[in-house]
Design a protein around this motif. Structure first.
Motif, PDB file in Angstrom:
ATOM      1  N   VAL A 185      70.188 -44.214 -29.404  1.00 53.91           N
ATOM      2  CA  VAL A 185      70.299 -43.020 -30.229  1.00 53.91           C
ATOM      3  C   VAL A 185      70.569 -43.441 -31.657  1.00 53.91           C
ATOM      4  CG1 VAL A 185      71.515 -40.865 -30.545  1.00 53.91           C
ATOM      5  CG2 VAL A 185      71.254 -41.814 -28.269  1.00 53.91           C
ATOM      6  N   LYS A 186      69.711 -43.005 -32.565  1.00 50.09           N
ATOM      7  CA  LYS A 186      69.906 -43.421 -33.953  1.00 50.09           C
ATOM      8  C   LYS A 186      70.992 -42.586 -34.582  1.00 50.09           C
ATOM      9  CE  LYS A 186      65.035 -44.153 -33.878  1.00 50.09           C
ATOM     10  NZ  LYS A 186      64.097 -43.085 -33.696  1.00 50.09           N
ATOM     11  N   PRO A 187      71.732 -43.171 -35.479  1.00 55.65           N
ATOM     12  CA  PRO A 187      72.804 -42.410 -36.134  1.00 55.65           C
ATOM     13  C   PRO A 187      72.221 -41.266 -36.930  1.00 55.65           C
ATOM     14  CG  PRO A 187      72.456 -44.495 -37.249  1.00 55.65           C
ATOM     15  CD  PRO A 187      71.634 -44.529 -36.020  1.00 55.65           C
ATOM     16  N   SER A 188      72.938 -40.160 -36.944  1.00 54.71           N
ATOM     17  CA  SER A 188      72.395 -38.993 -37.641  1.00 54.71           C
ATOM     18  C   SER A 188      72.668 -39.057 -39.129  1.00 54.71           C
ATOM     19  CB  SER A 188      72.985 -37.727 -37.047  1.00 54.71           C
ATOM     20  OG  SER A 188      74.394 -37.750 -37.205  1.00 54.71           O
ATOM     21  N   ASP A 210      76.180 -40.117 -33.182  1.00 53.36           N
ATOM     22  CA  ASP A 210      75.791 -40.595 -31.860  1.00 53.36           C
ATOM     23  C   ASP A 210      75.657 -42.093 -31.855  1.00 53.36           C
ATOM     24  OD1 ASP A 210      73.639 -37.897 -30.723  1.00 53.36           O
ATOM     25  OD2 ASP A 210      75.794 -38.085 -31.049  1.00 53.36           O
ATOM     26  N   LYS A 228      69.469 -44.936 -23.631  1.00 52.64           N
ATOM     27  CA  LYS A 228      68.635 -44.448 -24.719  1.00 52.64           C
ATOM     28  C   LYS A 228      69.250 -44.830 -26.060  1.00 52.64           C
ATOM     29  CE  LYS A 228      68.191 -39.969 -24.740  1.00 52.64           C
ATOM     30  NZ  LYS A 228      67.745 -38.695 -24.161  1.00 52.64           N
TER      31      LYS A 228
END
Lengths: 321, 401
Positions: A221-224, A194, A219
């Motif tokens: 979104v932090k990397p998964s 993301d 928003k």
């Protein structure tokens, strides 16, 4: 690689779809496109590439001035209030195989877009002609809804138009009216990290400026990257093989848990603190902390073994007399 | 005589609690005292908790210690009988309306598993796929599919397959079960059922004739393959308090058809992340923590969406402390943090303003992540074959061991 614009135009001609084409400098937004083809007798379209939380993708193709509210759409699809957001830039290339600013229903000609769901604005049907990009944003083509339908049918899709501005209530007794648009094929696409989603058309343009929608897009979104196999959701239809109740594995798991806890309990500090009593102390803690956990593991083991037996039982062939 | 429930009040003044709607008065909190009063059930006090501990020789479940399961009907009779050596069986269920289960859905199942282990009794679990097909306008196939999917999450709560029978209405209704349904139906007039459930002339007849389906699992004769020789067996139903109407009706009918009244043990509602105005909603993903949420999701949801009782600024917070009455992280910890001492400590420090909201949230995130992770691992071990086994109509010879 995906179809090029030339291949697409050839195909449209083969299908005997009537369209007009206009070349112009590369445009990334509807406003820019308007400068070149705004007065050419066709309505402009805006095209959104969206994604939901289960990594299913959607193209929303609408007239430029149709109001599209992602919140409402999300609910009408049955994804809850914040279930839809703009797909990340990477997905444009990987799934639709088009550059930035070029989302178009024509991208569905590509195999990679097989499972992308298409929502068409019924407003398109009211226009004589409508402009889309044919896989490249230095050219726009205008065609009527009939022609668009012909094209879509040739890709194996059944075009269906929706009132995108409608806002029917969705609740316990009113199922989401667009639920049929949820892609049914299991997406075997890789879990794209993301990243900050790209805006495919100029910002103020496509989404009704509700602050919540802005929040959906903005928003962070932090990397998964962190953590595990946590994102693994079983793909529909993929059936795991019957796991057998493996006594060896079971014992290993038990020993693992106990060892981990044991090691954490025995440290320089705890030795100093308890001295000779450390053994009793550790045993008490282990029993307290592990009892439930180990019982749960044992129950899973038991249930698995029982299931194996049950399966064997219902498939058993009685002795022939 | 039990207090009979009269008209379900739809005015804005009153709170509404029934199996299909839960909302507080004026968007405030649910008044549980009023609810107990109106429904006519009893408060579960500490003496019960102690008694359960004595009878089961193990520490009472965290939900009992914290008053999550707070009301009952006839629990004392069940315990009396148990002390005499007369066992009972458990009955709970789920309406499979969505694939996504959230923590609120798991609560009755977590508690029921504890009851099964502590009292060593069998359990029947009803999946009301027919109900959801009717109320949510799902297709028959879809509701059956959801029932099976939900069954997997239920099994992941750790039920013992040698003592548990899971069934879906579409599969199981018929035979002895249906005979009991008719017996119950004969005892409830149309007017009565309208009074209890609020049906109107516009509601279809499926809805009107559904209540007996949820009533009859309370009677052992509905399960001849399990309880054929035990017509006298009592039933205890752990459920959320909004299901009370079904069982008020059942308890009213039971003596008239020669059966024991089922006993109930009822829980509070699990508050939504955004605050205590009602139940969590499966259609709003941010109102709840789902069992499929990743650690990242949980962290995000708690940090961004949990309604807190902390003050607006750190200075104010240190001065006044947090409002524990409305603080969702505290409420959630109340449900899920096992360690009583730690919870007390957190409440004290947070209420006095010495601990900040961020710390409380962090602890909650840890607790929830561990819970969800454990559930997910257990869920991964559940196969379709296991579901078939749990749902097979088969004898359970060791169900009281």
């Amino acid at each position: 690689m995906g179809s090029s614009k030339d291949q697409l135009l050839v195909r449209l001609k083969e299908l005997q779809i009537d369209f007009s084409q206009y070349e112009h400098p590369v445009v990334l937004t509807v406003e820019a496109q308007a400068k070149y083809v705004g007065n050419k007798g066709g309505a402009l379209s805006k095209n959104l590439f969206l994604k939901d939380k289960k990594h299913r993708y959607y193209i929303v193709s609408a007239l430029a001035d149709t109001k599209v509210d992602l919140k409402v759409l999300s609910q009408r699809l049955g994804l809850g209030k914040g279930g839809l957001r703009m797909a990340p830039e990477q997905a444009l290339g990987e799934i639709l195989q088009v550059p930035l600013g070029c989302v178009t229903p024509f991208a569905l000609v590509n195999e990679s877009a097989r499972h992308v769901s298409l929502l068409l604005d019924q407003g398109i049907k009211t226009q004589e002609r409508c402009f889309f990009h044919p896989l490249s944003n230095d050219i726009s083509i205008s065609l009527d809804a009939h022609g668009l339908d012909k094209f879509l049918k040739s890709t194996g899709r059944d075009p269906s138009y929706v009132d995108l501005e409608a806002n029917p209530p969705v609740g316990k007794d009113q199922p989401p009216d667009l639920a049929a648009f949820i892609p049914s094929g299991s997406t075997v696409l890789p879990d794209l990290p993301d990243e900050a989603p790209a805006s495919q058309d100029s910002t103020g343009n496509h989404v009704s400026a509700g602050t919540k929608s802005a929040a959906v897009i903005a928003k962070a979104v932090k990397p998964s990257g962190n953590v595990q196999n946590v994102k693994e959701k079983p793909v529909n239809g993929a059936r795991p093989s019957i796991p057998s109740a493996n006594a060896g594995k079971f014992v290993e798991e038990l020993l693992d848990k106990t060892s981990t806890l044991l090691l954490s309990e025995i440290s320089e500090d705890s030795i100093k603190q308890h001295g000779g009593q450390l053994g009793t102390e550790v045993v008490n803690n282990i029993q307290k902390c592990l009892r439930e956990d180990l019982k749960n593991l044992a129950t899973i083991f038991k249930n698995t073994a029982y299931t194996e037996g049950f399966y064997a039982g219902i498939h058993y062939q009685p002795k022939r007399l | 005589m039990e207090k009979k429930e009269d008209q379900q009040l739809q005015q804005e003044e009153e709170q509404v609690v029934n199996p299909w709607e839960v909302s507080a008065k004026d968007g405030g909190k649910i008044d549980y005292d009023k609810l107990i009063d109106k429904f006519g059930c009893q408060r579960l006090d500490q003496s019960f908790v102690d008694r359960v501990q004595r009878l089961t020789s193990r520490p009472p479940h965290v939900f009992l210690r914290r008053g999550v399961f707070f009301a009952h009907r006839d629990l004392n009779e069940i315990l009396d009988a148990y002390e005499r050596g007369d066992k009972f069986y458990l009955y709970t269920g789920r309406g499979p309306s969505s694939e996504a289960l959230h923590l609120g859905h798991l609560i009755p199942f977590m508690f029921t598993k504890y009851l099964q282990d502590a009292f060593k009794v069998p359990l029947v679990i009803q999946l009301t796929d027919d109900e959801k097909c009717m109320w949510k306008n799902l297709s028959v196939e879809e509701s059956q599919r959801l029932a099976r999917e939900n069954a997997k999450d239920i099994i992941a709560c750790g039920f013992d397959i040698s003592k548990t029978f899971i069934f879906s209405d579409f599969d199981y209704v018929g035979g002895a079960f249906y005979k009991n349904m008719v017996k119950v139906a004969k005892c409830v007039t149309y007017n009565k059922v309208v009074g209890i459930f609020g049906f109107t002339g516009e509601d279809h007849i499926g809805k009107v004739s559904f209540p007996p389906v949820q009533a009859v699992p309370s009677f052992p004769s509905s399960f001849p393959h399990l309880f054929s020789s035990k017509d006298d067996l009592r039933c205890l139903i752990p459920c959320a308090i909004d299901q009370d109407p079904y069982f008020r009706m059942t308890r009213d009918v039971a003596p008239r058809i020669g059966y024991h009244k089922p006993a109930l043990i009822e829980s509070l509602f699990f508050p939504a992340l955004q605050g205590e105005t009602g139940k969590m909603s499966a259609s709003d993903p941010n109102s709840a923590i789902y069992v499929t949420d990743s650690a990242k999701d949980i962290k995000f949801k708690v940090n961004k969406h949990a309604f807190t009782g902390g003050q607006e600024s750190i200075e104010k917070h240190r001065q006044y402390g947090a409002n524990l009455e409305v603080d969702i992280p505290i409420k959630y910890l109340n449900f899920f943090l096992e360690d009583d001492a730690e919870l007390e400590h957190i409440k004290k420090e947070y209420g006095a303003g010495r601990m900040l909201t961020g710390e409380v949230k962090k602890r909650l995130i840890e607790v929830l992540t561990e819970l969800v992770e454990r559930h997910r691992r257990a869920r991964a071990a559940v196969t379709d074959e296991m579901v078939d086994a749990f749902m097979a109509v088969r004898p359970l010879p060791n169900m009281f061991d």
